[in-house]
Design a protein around this motif. Structure first.
Motif, PDB file in Angstrom:
ATOM      1  N   ILE A   1      35.091  93.730 165.161  1.00 26.69           N
ATOM      2  CA  ILE A   1      35.668  93.862 166.406  1.00 26.69           C
ATOM      3  C   ILE A   1      35.662  95.649 166.639  1.00 26.69           C
ATOM      4  O   ILE A   1      35.220  96.277 167.568  1.00 26.69           O
ATOM      5  CB  ILE A   1      36.837  93.209 166.748  1.00 26.69           C
ATOM      6  N   ASP A   2      36.334  96.251 165.674  1.00 22.49           N
ATOM      7  CA  ASP A   2      36.606  97.592 165.946  1.00 22.49           C
ATOM      8  C   ASP A   2      35.208  98.338 165.990  1.00 22.49           C
ATOM      9  O   ASP A   2      35.057  99.074 166.862  1.00 22.49           O
ATOM     10  CB  ASP A   2      37.339  98.195 164.744  1.00 22.49           C
ATOM     11  N   ALA A   3      34.172  97.625 165.090  1.00 23.84           N
ATOM     12  CA  ALA A   3      32.811  98.547 165.315  1.00 23.84           C
ATOM     13  C   ALA A   3      32.178  98.164 166.619  1.00 23.84           C
ATOM     14  O   ALA A   3      31.592  99.266 167.137  1.00 23.84           O
ATOM     15  CB  ALA A   3      32.001  98.156 164.231  1.00 23.84           C
ATOM     16  N   TRP A   4      32.351  97.067 167.074  1.00 23.71           N
ATOM     17  CA  TRP A   4      31.717  96.777 168.520  1.00 23.71           C
ATOM     18  C   TRP A   4      32.652  97.771 169.626  1.00 23.71           C
ATOM     19  O   TRP A   4      31.721  97.980 170.532  1.00 23.71           O
ATOM     20  CB  TRP A   4      31.728  95.355 168.849  1.00 23.71           C
ATOM     21  N   LEU A   5      33.845  97.775 169.533  1.00 28.35           N
ATOM     22  CA  LEU A   5      34.696  98.437 170.497  1.00 28.35           C
ATOM     23  C   LEU A   5      34.270  99.867 170.449  1.00 28.35           C
ATOM     24  O   LEU A   5      34.188 100.439 171.606  1.00 28.35           O
ATOM     25  CB  LEU A   5      36.150  98.064 170.543  1.00 28.35           C
ATOM     26  N   ALA A   6      34.061 100.365 169.449  1.00 34.78           N
ATOM     27  CA  ALA A   6      33.596 101.865 169.175  1.00 34.78           C
ATOM     28  C   ALA A   6      32.135 101.881 169.764  1.00 34.78           C
ATOM     29  O   ALA A   6      32.119 103.083 170.423  1.00 34.78           O
ATOM     30  CB  ALA A   6      33.611 102.226 167.777  1.00 34.78           C
ATOM     31  N   TRP A   7      31.302 100.978 169.363  1.00 30.03           N
ATOM     32  CA  TRP A   7      29.893 101.085 169.953  1.00 30.03           C
ATOM     33  C   TRP A   7      29.973 101.061 171.491  1.00 30.03           C
ATOM     34  O   TRP A   7      29.386 101.855 172.171  1.00 30.03           O
ATOM     35  CB  TRP A   7      29.165 100.033 169.498  1.00 30.03           C
ATOM     36  N   GLY A   8      30.799 100.181 172.312  1.00 29.58           N
ATOM     37  CA  GLY A   8      30.690 100.114 173.790  1.00 29.58           C
ATOM     38  C   GLY A   8      31.386 101.292 174.179  1.00 29.58           C
ATOM     39  O   GLY A   8      31.001 101.828 175.110  1.00 29.58           O
TER      40      GLY A   8
END
Length: 124
Positions: A97-104
Motif C-alpha cells: 500500500i505504501d509503495a502504491w501511495l508513494a507512486w500515486g
C-alpha cells in the motif's frame, strides 16, 4: 446483487465517476466479505467494472487502499500497468500500500483528510 455501469457512459463527470465507483466498491465489499482469495475477489464482476473505469479511477483506488486495505492493488496494477512494489515487499500488504501511495503522489494524485480515517480525493 452486482452494481453495473450504464453502457452509454464513455466519459465521466467527477461526481458521476465517484458515485459509480463507490457503488461498485460497496458491491465488491458486501459480496466478497467472507472471501479470502484475492484471485476470486479480483474476478468479481463489480471489481472488473472498477478496472474498466480506467485511469480516472486511480485516485479513488488509492484513497480506498489508504482507508481500508490492499484489496485494490490488483486493480491499480491492471489499470496502470505499473508495478511500484519492490519484489522483497510482495505479500506485505502495508508495504505494498505504501509503495502504491508513494507512486500515486509521485504521479500527481492528491487526496486530503476530511475526517479521521476518511481521506477524500483532492484532484485527479
Amino acid at each position: 446483487m452486482t452494481a453495473t455501469i450504464p453502457s452509454h457512459l464513455k466519459e465521466y463527470e467527477p461526481d458521476d465517476l465517484e458515485r459509480i465507483f463507490n457503488r461498485l466498491v460497496q458491491s465488491v465489499l458486501s459480496e466478497t466479505r467472507s472471501e479470502s482469495s484475492t484471485n476470486r475477489i479480483a474476478v468479481h464482476p463489480a471489481y472488473q467494472q472498477i478496472i474498466g473505469l480506467g485511469r480516472p479511477a486511480v485516485p479513488l483506488l488509492l484513497k480506498e487502499d489508504e482507508r481500508r486495505s490492499g484489496r485494490w492493488i490488483w486493480a491499480l496494477k491492471s489499470i496502470t500497468r505499473e508495478a511500484p512494489v519492490a519484489a522483497s515487499d510482495r505479500g506485505k500488504t502495508k508495504k505494498m500500500i505504501d509503495a502504491w501511495l508513494a507512486w500515486g503522489k509521485q504521479k500527481g494524485s492528491q487526496w486530503k483528510e476530511t475526517a479521521p480515517g476518511m481521506p477524500m480525493r483532492k484532484s485527479i
